[in-house]
Design an enzyme around this catalytic site. Structure first.
Site, PDB file in Angstrom:
ATOM      1  N   ALA B  48       0.915  -1.162   0.154  1.00  0.00           N
ATOM      2  CA  ALA B  48       0.070  -0.088   0.085  1.00  0.00           C
ATOM      3  C   ALA B  48       0.855   1.148   0.080  1.00  0.00           C
ATOM      4  O   ALA B  48       1.812   1.297   0.549  1.00  0.00           O
ATOM      5  CB  ALA B  48      -0.902   0.112   1.107  1.00  0.00           C
ATOM      6  N   GLU B  49       0.522   2.446  -0.854  1.00  0.00           N
ATOM      7  CA  GLU B  49       1.288   3.302  -0.929  1.00  0.00           C
ATOM      8  C   GLU B  49       1.765   4.208   0.323  1.00  0.00           C
ATOM      9  O   GLU B  49       2.828   4.797   0.392  1.00  0.00           O
ATOM     10  CB  GLU B  49       0.625   4.343  -1.841  1.00  0.00           C
ATOM     11  CG  GLU B  49      -0.516   5.212  -1.610  1.00  0.00           C
ATOM     12  CD  GLU B  49      -1.347   5.297  -2.615  1.00  0.00           C
ATOM     13  OE1 GLU B  49      -1.386   4.659  -3.574  1.00  0.00           O
ATOM     14  OE2 GLU B  49      -2.253   6.288  -2.299  1.00  0.00           O
TER      15      GLU B  49
END
Lengths: 231, 220
Positions: B48-49
């Site tokens: 996830a960023e």
């Protein structure tokens, strides 16, 4: 030794002037310095340039737009997809009273890192061929079009960590880390809002995420957000 | 009579593109559903960023943790091998080509693989988030979206009218009607929804499609 622990968030923001550039850590609500943002709203400093990943997406950053203190927002995620509850920032943007600098999130992170790390400028392929490239110098590097981007710096960085020792060494928890370590290096004054304060020597030096040399002020968390559980 | 795929079926099909050891980024919406269909025995790291490496299933109600969220802000439980990095490292991972597969949503995809997925003109303002970095950096990009808009207009077009997320970045498009690959000879129709004919898919697409005898109906 300089005492870095402040008695309250209000005391820690008491000298933020009008026109300041401020950074807030956080990705949506995780790692957002809620108490410090609310204190800044109470302080009332105006014409602020706010650098934060998001505004009004689980965070309190939009309260600075509500209060009319935000002149400009630099962000990667300024508005939610849903139009049911339009933020104060969006209303200000549409009215022309708040300026927006929209930055892809990776570029946003790297610009802050560059600021803290003394990098003059850097090239990134992100945004080539899009509106993000407009008005910017580009160069063909490694066969790809890349855009020249410049550092982001602030007068004050407000970061959120799990634990601080009294020297300001910080440890983050989970996905609340995000931009906080970068912003901690990129401001004249870094203020850390934390859950827990321990004595110097209590933290394992191998596990310190942000060295205390970057942190000038520490405050204990004052607000507990409703509905967001934290064990 | 065409039977368009539901979101879960589409996610199931896309999950077949996963390989053991992949580092994968899943966008909000249909892409996130793919995490529920990882084949048994396969270890995939979902990035996830926000710097979370090793996202797992959605957290059970009552067990949510404010520090354990994915890019969409959903509370999740981690897989055993998870760890956390800061945003510079997270996007270094993306930009530096360490994501094997990114599955993203789309507003429009062009015949040349241009992607538009961050700005709706009628809204007048949009958020980019990590989309442009992912479009640039991932080794392979799959777009998961409906084949047409609610008004029946094609989302696969000759040239994107909406502001771009990336130029020539999309490899494969999965829609509720078809699976298409972006190739140097244009869009290749690879699989079609049950009950569909390639001509019907072409009629709902705004760019020329070609297909070979290998074209088949989706199997579940």
């Amino acid at each position: 030794m300089i005492e870095k622990l402040y008695g309250s968030a209000d005391e820690a923001v008491a000298d933020v002037p009008d026109g300041a550039t401020v950074m807030f850590g956080g990705f949506v609500a995780a790692g957002s310095p809620d108490s410090l943002i609310l204190a800044l709203v109470r302080r009332g400093a105006r014409n602020l340039t706010v650098i934060a990943n998001n505004c009004g997406f689980g965070d309190y950053v939009d309260k600075l737009a509500e209060s009319g203190q935000m002149r400009k927002l630099v962000a990667s995620f300024p508005v939610r997809a849903s139009t049911t509850n339009v933020s104060a920032f969006e209303r200000g943007f549409r009215a022309g009273t708040i300026e927006l600098e929209l930055v892809p999130q990776g570029t946003f992170a790297e610009r802050i890192r560059a600021g803290g790390c003394g990098i003059g400028a850097f090239f990134t392929p992100t945004g080539a061929g899009t509106v993000v490239a407009e008005g910017k110098e580009t160069r063909l590097l490694n066969g790809r079009e890349q855009i020249l981007e410049y550092p982001l710096l602030a007068d004050f960085a407000f970061v959120r960590a799990q634990t601080a020792d009294r020297f300001g060494n910080l440890v983050y928890r989970g996905a609340s880390r995000n931009f906080n370590p970068l912003m901690a290096m990129a401001a004249g004054v870094t203020v850390a809002e934390v859950d827990e304060i321990v004595e110097i020597g209590a933290l394992d030096p191998n596990h310190v995420h942000t060295p205390g040399v970057f942190v000038k002020r520490i405050v204990r968390k004052e607000v507990q957000r409703e509905g967001v559980p934290r064990p | 009579m065409i039977e368009p795929l539901g979101r879960e079926m589409l996610a199931l099909l896309i999950a077949r593109e996963l390989r053991d050891g992949f580092v994968v980024n899943l966008g909000i919406g249909i892409p996130t559903l793919v995490s529920g269909f990882i084949p048994a025995g396969m270890r995939v790291i979902i990035h996830a960023e926000n710097g979370f490496l090793g996202c797992g299933p959605l957290a059970e109600p009552g067990l949510e943790d404010a520090d354990y969220i994915n890019a969409g802000g959903q509370y999740i439980t981690p897989v055993s091998e998870h760890c956390f990095v800061d945003s510079a490292v997270s996007f270094g991972l993306i930009r530096g080509g360490h994501i094997d597969l990114a599955i993203m949503g789309g507003l429009q995809v062009s015949a040349a693989g241009d992607l538009a997925n961050w700005f709706r003109p009628e809204r007048g303002i949009g958020s980019i988030g990590g989309a442009m970095d992912l479009a640039t950096g991932a080794k392979r990009i799959i777009v998961a979206m409906e084949h047409t808009t609610k008004n029946g207009e094609p989302k696969i077009v000759e040239r994107c009218q909406y502001p771009l997320t990336g130029k020539a970045v999309v490899n494969t498009i999965y829609t509720d009607l078809a699976i298409l690959d972006v190739t140097s000879q244009g869009l290749l129709l690879r699989e079609i929804a049950p009950g569909a004919s390639p001509e019907e898919i072409q009629a709902r697409t705004g760019a020329p499609l070609h297909w070979t005898p290998a074209l088949k109906e989706m199997e579940f």
